[in-house]
Design an enzyme around this catalytic site. Structure first.
Site: not given
Length: 349
Positions: A61-62
């Site tokens: 995530y990111s």
């Protein structure tokens, strides 16, 4: 907040979990809808103050930013022994060989990176973020069990796959005496109920708790039909969203969304609260993952715990459902291509 056990474990978790994919520096993954640290920290703090102790993220995530933001906020605002931190691995984290997957090498590498980013000595729930068909189950499962023995991980979980694959994994774990998957992070909501055929009965039989991703069908269940796709995320997810919610099912989806609206009006509540309350009635569901981007959304999710749906309410919302296409059959390559389109700057092998 009334805490419940995760599956048949002794682990206490809140019946609402925060899905931290929403939190991550925009320039590292999702420039349109992710919340940077300054915006994410007050939301994480508010969730804690509301009694939520269950937080789920993933290494991808990111590009790791979600783990970093979540780890720093929990360190500042929470008692580490009271909160439950869940993260995941499997998807690409860097270019080149061994930058993705569930090999022993990848697992041993990625757990240390996640521990560093989260700023913690252990991960409460370490989950595989889909199966890795290029690595033998035995290699993956033994390596994960070794993490539990080493104290880096407390519990193991899995995420969406075919039920026969999960059954095979559970059998191998039992056969070899390896640490067992105690949870399944699954795609399940009023617009996506195919898991009721095999995966959910398997989890019920085996005492495996389910953690639900996309409980509101990427916001579709939180809005009237005409507004169901008018979110920043739905507009940017594009290809991946189409893997989950095919245009061929629009007539059924329309009827379900209308039914949710009628039930919500009768209860004087929001559509999102009703959709979450429906999940809470399902015996296998431990907690939905709420990707809250505002204080209102956190409060709305917590308030859903007080809604009691009648059998008539449930029948009205379930009746329009029609069988769905098998998104689980999408190849790894197609899934990766969908992720590429969603996150153009992400380094994929």
């Amino acid at each position: 907040m009334h805490y419940i056990k995760l599956g048949t474990t002794g682990l206490d978790v809140s019946p609402i979990a925060i899905g931290a994919m929403t939190y991550g520096e925009p320039d590292r993954g999702h420039p349109v809808w992710s919340k940077g640290e300054a915006d994410a920290r007050p939301l994480i703090r508010h969730a804690l103050e509301a009694g939520i102790n269950f937080f789920d993220t993933a290494n991808m995530y990111s590009n790791g930013s979600s783990e970093e933001i979540l780890g720093r906020a929990l360190k500042d605002y929470a008692d580490r022994d009271a909160v439950v931190i869940a993260t995941k691995l499997r998807h690409p984290m860097r270019l080149g060989p061994n930058g993705r997957g569930l090999s022993r090498k990848a697992i041993m590498t990625e757990v240390d990176h996640s521990l560093r980013r989260l700023g913690t000595d252990y991960i409460d729930l370490y989950q595989i973020h889909r199966n890795d068909h290029s690595t033998p189950w035995e290699e993956t499962l033994e390596a994960l069990s070794d993490l539990v023995k080493a104290g880096k991980v407390r519990y193991l979980g899995a995420s969406s796959m075919h039920a026969w694959e999960f059954a095979k994994a559970l059998h191998l774990q039992r056969q070899h005496g390896w640490a067992r998957f105690v949870s399944m992070q699954d795609h399940y909501n009023l617009l996506a109920r195919e898991e009721e055929r095999e995966m959910i009965p398997l989890c019920l039989d085996g005492g495996v708790g389910t953690i639900i991703w996309s409980p509101l069908a990427r916001g579709r269940l939180a809005r009237a039909w005409d507004d169901a796709r008018s979110t920043a995320r739905s507009e940017t997810d594009g290809a991946y969203a189409d893997l989950l919610y095919s245009p061929a099912e629009e007539a059924s989806n329309h009827a379900i969304i209308d039914a949710v609206g009628k039930v919500a009006a009768a209860h004087g509540s929001t559509r999102a609260q009703v959709a979450l309350a429906w999940l809470r009635r399902q015996p296998v569901v431990t907690a939905p993952l709420v990707g809250a981007g505002s204080v209102r959304q956190i409060d709305e999710a917590v308030a859903s715990l007080d809604i009691e749906l009648s059998d008539e309410d449930v029948r009205a919302m379930e009746a329009p459902y029609t069988p769905r296409h098998d998104w689980q059959g999408v190849s790894d390559e197609a899934e990766l291509e969908a992720i590429r389109r969603r996150v153009p700057g992400m380094a994929l092998a």
